[in-house]
Design a protein around this motif. Sequence first.
Motif, PDB file in Angstrom:
ATOM      1  N   GLY A  99       0.810  -1.215   0.000  1.00  0.00           N
ATOM      2  CA  GLY A  99       0.000   0.000   0.000  1.00  0.00           C
ATOM      3  C   GLY A  99       0.843   1.265   0.000  1.00  0.00           C
ATOM      4  O   GLY A  99       0.408   2.305   0.483  1.00  0.00           O
ATOM      5  N   PHE A 100       2.052   1.184  -0.558  1.00  0.00           N
ATOM      6  CA  PHE A 100       2.960   2.329  -0.585  1.00  0.00           C
ATOM      7  C   PHE A 100       2.710   3.201  -1.802  1.00  0.00           C
ATOM      8  O   PHE A 100       2.312   2.719  -2.850  1.00  0.00           O
ATOM      9  CB  PHE A 100       4.424   1.874  -0.648  1.00  0.00           C
ATOM     10  N   LYS A 101       3.022   4.470  -1.660  1.00  0.00           N
ATOM     11  CA  LYS A 101       2.985   5.406  -2.775  1.00  0.00           C
ATOM     12  C   LYS A 101       4.390   5.887  -3.119  1.00  0.00           C
ATOM     13  O   LYS A 101       4.595   6.572  -4.102  1.00  0.00           O
ATOM     14  CB  LYS A 101       2.085   6.585  -2.432  1.00  0.00           C
ATOM     15  N   HIS A 102       5.361   5.484  -2.289  1.00  0.00           N
ATOM     16  CA  HIS A 102       6.763   5.873  -2.469  1.00  0.00           C
ATOM     17  C   HIS A 102       7.650   4.696  -2.081  1.00  0.00           C
ATOM     18  O   HIS A 102       7.429   4.075  -1.050  1.00  0.00           O
ATOM     19  CB  HIS A 102       7.134   7.042  -1.548  1.00  0.00           C
ATOM     20  N   VAL A 103       8.653   4.410  -2.900  1.00  0.00           N
ATOM     21  CA  VAL A 103       9.646   3.398  -2.556  1.00  0.00           C
ATOM     22  C   VAL A 103      11.032   4.011  -2.765  1.00  0.00           C
ATOM     23  O   VAL A 103      11.406   4.341  -3.893  1.00  0.00           O
ATOM     24  CB  VAL A 103       9.496   2.120  -3.421  1.00  0.00           C
ATOM     25  N   PRO A 104      11.787   4.174  -1.673  1.00  0.00           N
ATOM     26  CA  PRO A 104      13.153   4.688  -1.816  1.00  0.00           C
ATOM     27  C   PRO A 104      14.033   3.678  -2.555  1.00  0.00           C
ATOM     28  O   PRO A 104      13.900   2.466  -2.373  1.00  0.00           O
ATOM     29  CB  PRO A 104      13.633   4.855  -0.368  1.00  0.00           C
ATOM     30  N   ILE A 105      14.924   4.204  -3.380  1.00  0.00           N
ATOM     31  CA  ILE A 105      15.875   3.373  -4.115  1.00  0.00           C
ATOM     32  C   ILE A 105      17.236   3.567  -3.449  1.00  0.00           C
ATOM     33  O   ILE A 105      17.693   4.697  -3.283  1.00  0.00           O
ATOM     34  CB  ILE A 105      15.935   3.769  -5.610  1.00  0.00           C
ATOM     35  N   VAL A 106      17.835   2.454  -3.043  1.00  0.00           N
ATOM     36  CA  VAL A 106      19.104   2.530  -2.324  1.00  0.00           C
ATOM     37  C   VAL A 106      20.182   1.733  -3.035  1.00  0.00           C
ATOM     38  O   VAL A 106      19.908   0.772  -3.750  1.00  0.00           O
ATOM     39  CB  VAL A 106      18.966   2.045  -0.859  1.00  0.00           C
TER      40      VAL A 106
END
Length: 135
Positions: A99-106
């Motif tokens: 249910g995320f609207k943002h996923v950090p890229i690491v």
Amino acid sequence: MEDIFVARVMSSSLHTVRRDTLVEDAAQVLLENGISSVLVVDEDGGLEGILTSTDFVDIVAQSRPKAETTVERYMSTDIVTASAQDSIRDVADLMIEHGFKHVPIVDEDEGAIGIVTTTDLASYLSRLQSPSPEE
């Protein structure tokens, strides 16, 4: 990509408020339902407006007097991330699953290097075109 009508992808489970609803109560609707917007409707269900989580950023920024609360109090710390080499489909699946609207890229060495949002995915989908038929 085939043309799909909006009815196949839209959410029909709506959360609504009236124009005289307190912003605190509208915020509670967002939090309780894990959503990022509520529709503002009149007594007959006619659409009058929309209030989004972005609007709440403006509400907080313009509030007087300022609350001197640090982000630490509200930030999420159980972060789910992706890498730059992950497929778009995998990241989209991750967003839907959680249910995320943002996923950090690491990156393992550099730390945070980017972020993928639902807006990024919508933009990507709008540019997709079906292959041209062979002539």
